[in-house]
Design an enzyme around this catalytic site. Structure first.
Site: not given
Length: 536
Positions: A228, A340, A446
């Site tokens: 990320s 995600e 995610h």
């Protein structure tokens, strides 16, 4: 015409935790400085290693020697606030390195522990126990995620990677406004400001170059990896001329969401707006450097930060650097997760704003920053009738537009210059460790791949992987460490992972129990649609 993909990615500024967290913040678990990671202080019998600043004594934790809370730069306080990191002071004797040190200032959230300590530029070294003699080991340096506003090094236990024969370093770096504020009053002699957190990461990498041999690591065999905002940071280091020579390979997990950085002028204008909010109407460096940490946290952009153009750190956007080959040419693994955006849809639902059939198009507008007419075009491409719920539909929109297709753009660009390996993490039953259950399945959301590589001892909702998931985790750890050792993820005993090229666009689908190669990523992610929409 509508806001470009670059524009909506800048608007979302998402990495993990890029949303106001409401009641979830209050529910975030608290961890005291003395018990971080559940490790107790070791006695004088712990392993000792030498650094350029002095010796450190760590602790033996099973087959792994841990050296925790080592300073890699001076505390960025007082006159050093909003300046590039400066060298750490040395010490006499043997420094205790058996506990994590404070991490950088942030508000509490499901993705990070609260802190107000600016004295936070510390790293941790995890290495095979001294009984594991042999040649210097490859080094993997982990850059944590968290929207560049939250997260810390001690959330991650890399012991299972270390068991594969590598040395792992985890780092803290300045976050939020303290790490990424650009402001004319803070400009250096060359007129540059911002990106201090990226410079912290580079200082940690220089520490590795100088010192990791004392821990059994090879300074000439360093892989940076992150997820990320840590993945975006990794991409930024690949593009930064200041990071040249500090690493040899890069692994990017879900870091593709912001490929067009703000100009220095734009970033400094945002910095001036921050200064006004924080009470510095004078717009002076002295006022900014005298602000309490609590004021900075209260007035910074809670949705997250991204790096800005800075001729010393990032002279051009990531998209331009990769397209033109103007980057540090090292082998790259780059990938995303199949679902995600479902994490962010879940955050919205948990805050009381679920996606419904009636608000679907307006939620598309809000997610991507596009006008209603464009949202209608997107909704027609992603009709509610094609998905089990409006939430899952919006999750697909956000995943494809913000993560998947930009990741493909990266692969297409960098594969012209360096060995590139693309992946999609596809375990749709991956445990969700950070958030409670919601009305739809999280899928391969995610950050859900991290648990397959490292333990997450601070996770609020620990899960139990199934036997097929454990097999996938074993394979993934092998892929990551093989890449760190040889620049190629596959080896005997793991499924073949072919390099990416734009002709065949082969990627590895990381699904239990065993990964396989896929060639239809662009089609399943509607990347031609998003490219045409951006161009239109």
């Amino acid at each position: 015409m509508f806001m470009t993909c670059a524009g909506w990615r800048a608007r979302t500024r998402l990495a993990v935790a890029g949303v106001t967290l409401g009641a979830l913040v209050a529910a975030a678990p608290a961890v005291s400085a003395g018990t971080l990671g559940g490790r107790a202080a070791a006695g004088a019998s712990g392993p000792v290693a030498g650094t350029a600043n002095g010796a450190v004594r760590g602790l033996a934790n099973g087959a792994v020697d841990e050296f925790l809370g080592i300073p890699y730069a001076a505390p960025p306080v007082g006159a050093l606030r909003w300046r590039p990191p400066q060298p750490a002071a040395g010490w006499s004797g043997v420094r205790d390195a058996t506990r994590f040190a404070p991490h950088c200032p942030q508000s509490p959230s499901p993705f990070g522990q609260a802190s107000t300590s600016e004295d936070c530029l510390f790293l941790n070294v995890f290495t095979p126990g001294r009984q594991e003699a042999g040649p210097p080991r490859p080094v993997m340096v982990w850059i944590h995620g968290g929207a560049l506003v939250t997260g810390e090094s001690n959330d991650y236990d890399p012991a299972k990677l270390v068991a594969e024969g590598v040395t792992v370093v985890t780092i803290n770096y300045r976050l939020g406004a303290l790490g990424f504020l650009a402001h004319p009053a803070l400009a250096d002699a060359n007129g540059q400001s911002g990106d201090y957190g990226l410079e912290d990461q580079q200082a940690a990498l220089r520490w590795v170059q100088r010192n990791i041999a004392g821990f059994g690591g090879n300074p000439h065999d360093v892989t940076i990896f992150g997820e990320s905002a840590g993945g975006l940071s990794t991409l930024s280091q690949v593009a930064s001329p200041q990071a040249r020579g500090l690493f040899d390979r890069a692994i990017v997990e879900s870091g593709s969401y912001s490929l067009t950085q703000a100009s220095l002028t734009s970033a400094e204008a945002a910095g001036e707006a921050f200064a006004a909010r924080a009470g510095c109407a004078s717009q002076t460096a002295s006022c900014l450097r005298s602000l309490p940490v609590s004021t900075i946290l209260a007035d910074q952009n809670a949705a997250g930060y991204t790096p800005n153009i800075n001729s010393e750190v990032l002279p051009e956007t990531l998209k331009t650097a990769f397209a033109t080959g103007d980057f540090n040419r090292v082998p790259i693994i780059n990938g995303t997760n199949r679902d995600e955006w479902r994490l962010f849809v879940a955050l919205s639902e948990l805050e009381g704003s679920p996606v419904t059939a009636s608000n679907y198009q307006s939620m598309i507008s809000g997610t991507l920053g596009v006008p209603a007419a464009v949202a209608a075009v997107i909704a027609a491409k992603y009709p509610l009738t094609a998905f089990p719920s409006p939430s899952v539909a919006l999750g697909a929109v956000g995943t494809d537009a913000i993560f998947a297709c930009p990741a493909l753009t990266i692969d297409q660009s960098v594969s012209r210059f360096v060995p590139t390996f693309g992946y999609e993490f596809n375990d749709e039953n991956a445990p969700e460790l950070f958030l409670p259950p919601v009305s739809f399945p999280y899928g391969a959301a995610h950050a859900s791949e991290i648990q397959y590589l490292m333990d997450l001892p601070m996770a609020a909702f620990p899960g139990t992987p199934s036997a097929p998931q454990q097999r996938l985790a074993t394979t993934m750890k092998g892929y990551w460490t093989n890449f760190a050792k040889r620049g190629f993820p596959a080896s005997f005993g793991t499924p073949f992972w072919p390099p990416f090229n734009d002709l065949t666009q082969k990627m590895q689908s990381l699904a239990p129990p065993a990964p396989r190669t896929e060639t239809d990523f662009a089609g399943t992610r509607n990347c031609a649609f998003w490219t045409a929409l951006e161009a239109g």
